[in-house]
Design a protein around this motif. Sequence first.
Motif, PDB file in Angstrom:
ATOM      1  N   GLU A 185     -31.902 -70.533 -33.310  1.00  0.00           N
ATOM      2  CA  GLU A 185     -32.644 -71.299 -34.546  1.00  0.00           C
ATOM      3  C   GLU A 185     -33.748 -72.024 -33.755  1.00  0.00           C
ATOM      4  N   LEU A 186     -32.659 -72.897 -32.825  1.00  0.00           N
ATOM      5  CA  LEU A 186     -34.410 -73.811 -32.100  1.00  0.00           C
ATOM      6  C   LEU A 186     -35.338 -73.267 -31.288  1.00  0.00           C
ATOM      7  N   ASP A 187     -35.345 -72.403 -30.751  1.00  0.00           N
ATOM      8  CA  ASP A 187     -36.435 -71.745 -30.260  1.00  0.00           C
ATOM      9  C   ASP A 187     -37.320 -71.102 -30.953  1.00  0.00           C
ATOM     10  N   ARG A 188     -36.576 -70.835 -32.222  1.00  0.00           N
ATOM     11  CA  ARG A 188     -37.601 -71.112 -33.562  1.00  0.00           C
ATOM     12  C   ARG A 188     -38.919 -72.077 -33.974  1.00  0.00           C
ATOM     13  N   GLU A 189     -38.086 -73.036 -33.984  1.00  0.00           N
ATOM     14  CA  GLU A 189     -38.450 -73.776 -34.251  1.00  0.00           C
ATOM     15  C   GLU A 189     -39.524 -74.777 -33.256  1.00  0.00           C
ATOM     16  N   VAL A 190     -39.459 -74.514 -31.637  1.00  0.00           N
ATOM     17  CA  VAL A 190     -39.735 -75.231 -30.568  1.00  0.00           C
ATOM     18  C   VAL A 190     -41.081 -75.982 -30.820  1.00  0.00           C
ATOM     19  N   ILE A 191     -42.352 -74.857 -31.087  1.00  0.00           N
ATOM     20  CA  ILE A 191     -43.634 -75.262 -31.696  1.00  0.00           C
ATOM     21  C   ILE A 191     -43.967 -75.961 -32.079  1.00  0.00           C
ATOM     22  N   PHE A 192     -42.537 -76.776 -33.547  1.00  0.00           N
ATOM     23  CA  PHE A 192     -43.653 -76.573 -34.289  1.00  0.00           C
ATOM     24  C   PHE A 192     -43.008 -77.832 -34.039  1.00  0.00           C
ATOM     25  N   ALA A 193     -42.098 -78.429 -33.786  1.00  0.00           N
ATOM     26  CA  ALA A 193     -41.325 -79.565 -33.311  1.00  0.00           C
ATOM     27  C   ALA A 193     -42.222 -80.257 -32.316  1.00  0.00           C
ATOM     28  N   GLY A 194     -42.710 -79.303 -31.472  1.00  0.00           N
ATOM     29  CA  GLY A 194     -43.560 -80.347 -29.901  1.00  0.00           C
ATOM     30  C   GLY A 194     -45.057 -80.439 -30.482  1.00  0.00           C
ATOM     31  N   GLY A 224     -35.990 -78.554 -40.558  1.00  0.00           N
ATOM     32  CA  GLY A 224     -35.939 -77.718 -39.929  1.00  0.00           C
ATOM     33  C   GLY A 224     -34.425 -78.548 -38.432  1.00  0.00           C
ATOM     34  N   VAL A 225     -33.655 -77.095 -38.105  1.00  0.00           N
ATOM     35  CA  VAL A 225     -31.871 -77.663 -36.866  1.00  0.00           C
ATOM     36  C   VAL A 225     -32.597 -78.559 -35.914  1.00  0.00           C
ATOM     37  N   ALA A 226     -33.953 -78.541 -35.510  1.00  0.00           N
ATOM     38  CA  ALA A 226     -35.069 -79.927 -34.486  1.00  0.00           C
ATOM     39  C   ALA A 226     -34.651 -81.370 -34.568  1.00  0.00           C
ATOM     40  N   GLN A 227     -34.517 -80.938 -36.029  1.00  0.00           N
ATOM     41  CA  GLN A 227     -33.895 -82.603 -36.891  1.00  0.00           C
ATOM     42  C   GLN A 227     -33.106 -83.533 -36.250  1.00  0.00           C
ATOM     43  N   SER A 228     -31.854 -82.775 -36.739  1.00  0.00           N
ATOM     44  CA  SER A 228     -30.587 -83.486 -35.952  1.00  0.00           C
ATOM     45  C   SER A 228     -30.293 -83.668 -34.723  1.00  0.00           C
ATOM     46  N   TYR A 229     -31.484 -83.115 -33.496  1.00  0.00           N
ATOM     47  CA  TYR A 229     -31.017 -83.564 -32.337  1.00  0.00           C
ATOM     48  C   TYR A 229     -32.696 -84.763 -32.133  1.00  0.00           C
ATOM     49  N   PHE A 230     -33.387 -84.815 -33.022  1.00  0.00           N
ATOM     50  CA  PHE A 230     -33.980 -85.682 -32.496  1.00  0.00           C
ATOM     51  C   PHE A 230     -33.260 -86.797 -33.532  1.00  0.00           C
ATOM     52  N   ASN A 251     -29.849 -87.413 -22.558  1.00  0.00           N
ATOM     53  CA  ASN A 251     -29.194 -87.539 -22.764  1.00  0.00           C
ATOM     54  C   ASN A 251     -29.099 -86.439 -24.154  1.00  0.00           C
ATOM     55  N   GLY A 252     -30.444 -86.025 -24.788  1.00  0.00           N
ATOM     56  CA  GLY A 252     -30.926 -85.468 -25.516  1.00  0.00           C
ATOM     57  C   GLY A 252     -31.409 -83.754 -25.221  1.00  0.00           C
ATOM     58  N   MET A 253     -31.826 -83.520 -23.608  1.00  0.00           N
ATOM     59  CA  MET A 253     -32.252 -82.537 -22.229  1.00  0.00           C
ATOM     60  C   MET A 253     -30.642 -82.352 -22.252  1.00  0.00           C
ATOM     61  N   LYS A 254     -30.083 -83.080 -21.702  1.00  0.00           N
ATOM     62  CA  LYS A 254     -28.859 -82.225 -20.778  1.00  0.00           C
ATOM     63  C   LYS A 254     -28.147 -81.540 -22.711  1.00  0.00           C
ATOM     64  N   TYR A 255     -27.830 -82.232 -23.446  1.00  0.00           N
ATOM     65  CA  TYR A 255     -27.259 -81.387 -24.770  1.00  0.00           C
ATOM     66  C   TYR A 255     -27.658 -80.596 -25.615  1.00  0.00           C
ATOM     67  N   SER A 256     -29.091 -80.504 -24.579  1.00  0.00           N
ATOM     68  CA  SER A 256     -29.615 -79.259 -26.462  1.00  0.00           C
ATOM     69  C   SER A 256     -29.007 -77.594 -25.970  1.00  0.00           C
ATOM     70  N   PRO A 257     -28.774 -76.931 -26.511  1.00  0.00           N
ATOM     71  CA  PRO A 257     -28.645 -75.784 -25.838  1.00  0.00           C
ATOM     72  C   PRO A 257     -30.302 -74.830 -25.409  1.00  0.00           C
ATOM     73  N   SER A 258     -31.240 -74.954 -26.319  1.00  0.00           N
ATOM     74  CA  SER A 258     -32.723 -74.651 -25.875  1.00  0.00           C
ATOM     75  C   SER A 258     -33.230 -74.958 -24.331  1.00  0.00           C
ATOM     76  N   GLU A 259     -33.762 -74.595 -23.953  1.00  0.00           N
ATOM     77  CA  GLU A 259     -34.125 -74.957 -22.197  1.00  0.00           C
ATOM     78  C   GLU A 259     -35.388 -74.986 -22.926  1.00  0.00           C
ATOM     79  N   LYS A 260     -36.479 -74.510 -23.319  1.00  0.00           N
ATOM     80  CA  LYS A 260     -37.801 -74.741 -23.923  1.00  0.00           C
ATOM     81  C   LYS A 260     -37.856 -75.651 -25.313  1.00  0.00           C
ATOM     82  N   PHE A 261     -36.720 -76.029 -25.539  1.00  0.00           N
ATOM     83  CA  PHE A 261     -36.483 -77.360 -26.530  1.00  0.00           C
ATOM     84  C   PHE A 261     -36.058 -78.707 -25.610  1.00  0.00           C
ATOM     85  N   SER A 262     -35.441 -78.738 -24.585  1.00  0.00           N
ATOM     86  CA  SER A 262     -35.507 -79.416 -23.463  1.00  0.00           C
ATOM     87  C   SER A 262     -36.578 -80.013 -22.915  1.00  0.00           C
TER      88      SER A 262
END
Length: 188
Positions: free
Chosen positions: A116-125, A150-156, A175-186
């Motif tokens: 789910e995060l990998d689908r939204e990583v471009i828009f969040a970035g 979106g899903v990225a909102q919860s991580y932010f 911490n957000g980078m460490k606990y993010s399941p998506s490497e691209k989102f990190s």
Amino acid sequence: YLLYISTSDKIVNIIFIYETGVNKMDLIYQLNTLFPHLKTELHMANMRVKPEAFIKKALGLSFFVALTMLIFGFFMLSVFKVSLFLLLPIFILFFAIFFFFFINSPKTAIRKRQRELDREVIFAGRFLLVKLYSGTPLVNALIDASKSYGVAQSYFKEMVDDINLGTTVEQAIENGMKYSPSEKFSKI
């Protein structure tokens, strides 16, 4: 803390329980040491439960499923007139299979959130870049991203909550980078 050294294992164990509140001989504690990454996986899967409670739940669920399979096995073995001594290995086998199934359920949730995060990583970035290039401070850009969709909102939102609780911005982002399941989102 008690400073008492003894050769007796019972006294050392009692001292350990007194100092840490954990019994080293407890089954849950022993299983928790077998799965050292469980705490991180639970956090990444957004399961707000302690590892000890999760292990207890996995043990209980696997016991009841194995018990159900034992009852089913009893009827099957009695119909086919096979020895009922096979019930104990059947119970142990199903208990082990379902325990490892339940203990690995956070990994399944992590993979789902990663997709789910990998689908939204471009828009969040892109959202963060537009905010930062427009002159918005980093903290305000994170707050705006936590209020978006979106899903990225919860991580932010987790990062913003950490910052509001007194964590430094750098530590909250780490911490957000460490606990993010998506490497691209990190990498954002």
